[in-house]
Design a protein around this motif. Structure first.
Motif, PDB file in Angstrom:
ATOM      1  N   ARG A   4       0.818  -1.089  -0.312  1.00 30.60           N
ATOM      2  CA  ARG A   4      -0.318  -0.141   0.358  1.00 30.60           C
ATOM      3  C   ARG A   4       0.446   1.170  -0.094  1.00 30.60           C
ATOM      4  O   ARG A   4       0.361   2.304  -0.765  1.00 30.60           O
ATOM      5  CB  ARG A   4      -1.115   0.143   1.547  1.00 30.60           C
ATOM      6  N   LEU A   5       1.882   1.284   0.562  1.00 32.25           N
ATOM      7  CA  LEU A   5       3.140   2.549   0.721  1.00 32.25           C
ATOM      8  C   LEU A   5       3.489   2.534  -0.825  1.00 32.25           C
ATOM      9  O   LEU A   5       3.478   3.856  -1.218  1.00 32.25           O
ATOM     10  CB  LEU A   5       3.999   2.060   1.900  1.00 32.25           C
ATOM     11  N   ILE A   6       3.800   1.393  -1.233  1.00 33.59           N
ATOM     12  CA  ILE A   6       4.527   1.651  -2.721  1.00 33.59           C
ATOM     13  C   ILE A   6       3.501   2.559  -3.110  1.00 33.59           C
ATOM     14  O   ILE A   6       4.020   3.243  -3.940  1.00 33.59           O
ATOM     15  CB  ILE A   6       5.436   0.597  -2.513  1.00 33.59           C
ATOM     16  N   LEU A   7       2.384   2.112  -3.724  1.00 38.34           N
ATOM     17  CA  LEU A   7       1.433   2.428  -4.624  1.00 38.34           C
ATOM     18  C   LEU A   7       1.002   3.954  -4.004  1.00 38.34           C
ATOM     19  O   LEU A   7       1.266   4.465  -4.983  1.00 38.34           O
ATOM     20  CB  LEU A   7       0.062   1.751  -4.001  1.00 38.34           C
ATOM     21  N   VAL A   8       1.069   4.438  -2.982  1.00 42.38           N
ATOM     22  CA  VAL A   8       0.590   5.627  -3.043  1.00 42.38           C
ATOM     23  C   VAL A   8       1.902   6.518  -3.363  1.00 42.38           C
ATOM     24  O   VAL A   8       1.374   7.713  -3.460  1.00 42.38           O
ATOM     25  CB  VAL A   8       0.115   6.157  -0.946  1.00 42.38           C
ATOM     26  N   LEU A   9       3.126   6.141  -2.812  1.00 46.38           N
ATOM     27  CA  LEU A   9       4.070   6.963  -3.066  1.00 46.38           C
ATOM     28  C   LEU A   9       4.436   6.517  -4.639  1.00 46.38           C
ATOM     29  O   LEU A   9       4.908   8.129  -5.150  1.00 46.38           O
ATOM     30  CB  LEU A   9       5.661   6.493  -2.544  1.00 46.38           C
ATOM     31  N   ALA A  10       4.191   5.919  -5.215  1.00 47.07           N
ATOM     32  CA  ALA A  10       3.812   6.027  -6.633  1.00 47.07           C
ATOM     33  C   ALA A  10       2.957   6.931  -7.219  1.00 47.07           C
ATOM     34  O   ALA A  10       3.674   7.626  -8.435  1.00 47.07           O
ATOM     35  CB  ALA A  10       3.898   4.742  -7.474  1.00 47.07           C
ATOM     36  N   ILE A  11       1.950   7.262  -6.896  1.00 46.91           N
ATOM     37  CA  ILE A  11       0.562   8.405  -7.260  1.00 46.91           C
ATOM     38  C   ILE A  11       0.922   9.521  -6.429  1.00 46.91           C
ATOM     39  O   ILE A  11       1.101  10.452  -7.984  1.00 46.91           O
ATOM     40  CB  ILE A  11      -0.981   7.669  -6.359  1.00 46.91           C
ATOM     41  N   PHE A  12       1.335   9.829  -5.964  1.00 47.09           N
ATOM     42  CA  PHE A  12       1.910  11.070  -5.064  1.00 47.09           C
ATOM     43  C   PHE A  12       3.303  11.060  -6.958  1.00 47.09           C
ATOM     44  O   PHE A  12       3.116  12.472  -6.536  1.00 47.09           O
ATOM     45  CB  PHE A  12       2.765  11.046  -3.883  1.00 47.09           C
ATOM     46  N   GLU A  13       4.568  10.140  -6.726  1.00 45.00           N
ATOM     47  CA  GLU A  13       5.142  10.738  -7.374  1.00 45.00           C
ATOM     48  C   GLU A  13       5.179  11.062  -8.843  1.00 45.00           C
ATOM     49  O   GLU A  13       5.392  11.860  -9.688  1.00 45.00           O
ATOM     50  CB  GLU A  13       6.219   9.362  -7.379  1.00 45.00           C
ATOM     51  N   VAL A  14       4.125  10.505  -9.440  1.00 46.31           N
ATOM     52  CA  VAL A  14       3.543  10.498 -10.731  1.00 46.31           C
ATOM     53  C   VAL A  14       2.584  11.675 -10.385  1.00 46.31           C
ATOM     54  O   VAL A  14       3.288  12.248 -11.820  1.00 46.31           O
ATOM     55  CB  VAL A  14       2.832   9.788 -10.839  1.00 46.31           C
ATOM     56  N   ALA A  15       1.940  12.565  -9.859  1.00 46.11           N
ATOM     57  CA  ALA A  15       1.624  13.107  -9.232  1.00 46.11           C
ATOM     58  C   ALA A  15       2.463  14.680  -9.626  1.00 46.11           C
ATOM     59  O   ALA A  15       1.643  15.687 -10.430  1.00 46.11           O
ATOM     60  CB  ALA A  15       0.292  13.126  -8.105  1.00 46.11           C
ATOM     61  N   LEU A  16       3.497  14.919  -8.927  1.00 47.41           N
ATOM     62  CA  LEU A  16       4.295  15.318  -8.561  1.00 47.41           C
ATOM     63  C   LEU A  16       4.531  15.953  -9.701  1.00 47.41           C
ATOM     64  O   LEU A  16       5.309  16.592 -10.964  1.00 47.41           O
ATOM     65  CB  LEU A  16       5.264  15.139  -7.441  1.00 47.41           C
TER      66      LEU A  16
END
Length: 80
Positions: free
Chosen positions: A6-18
């Motif tokens: 879950r952490l990896i998925l959330v971080l990936a989503i935030f990194e893509v958004a940034l």
């Protein structure tokens, strides 16, 4: 789903958004040179790069915390 995943998925989503925000701001600066400061591209690059790097660094620490919590949860489940 484990906390690590879950952490990896959330971080990936935030990194893509940034990264998307960075791309948008960079294109805005290129398309509107009369509306932005002379050093706009440099400031955007430094700021967004720092934000993405800080999030990634925080994510590494949170990953180790999530892994520890997963191990503890697995041990507690085995004791019951």
């Amino acid at each position: 789903m484990s906390k690590k995943v879950r952490l990896i998925l959330v971080l990936a989503i935030f990194e893509v958004a940034l990264a998307g925000l960075w791309w948008y701001l960079a294109r805005y600066g290129i398309q509107n040179p009369d509306r932005v400061a002379a050093n706009f591209q440099e400031v955007v690059g430094q700021t967004m790069g720092m934000a993405m790097g800080a999030l990634l660094g925080l994510g590494v620490m949170l990953f180790f915390v999530a892994a520890r919590n997963d191990r503890k949860a697995l041990q507690d489940k085995g004791r019951r």
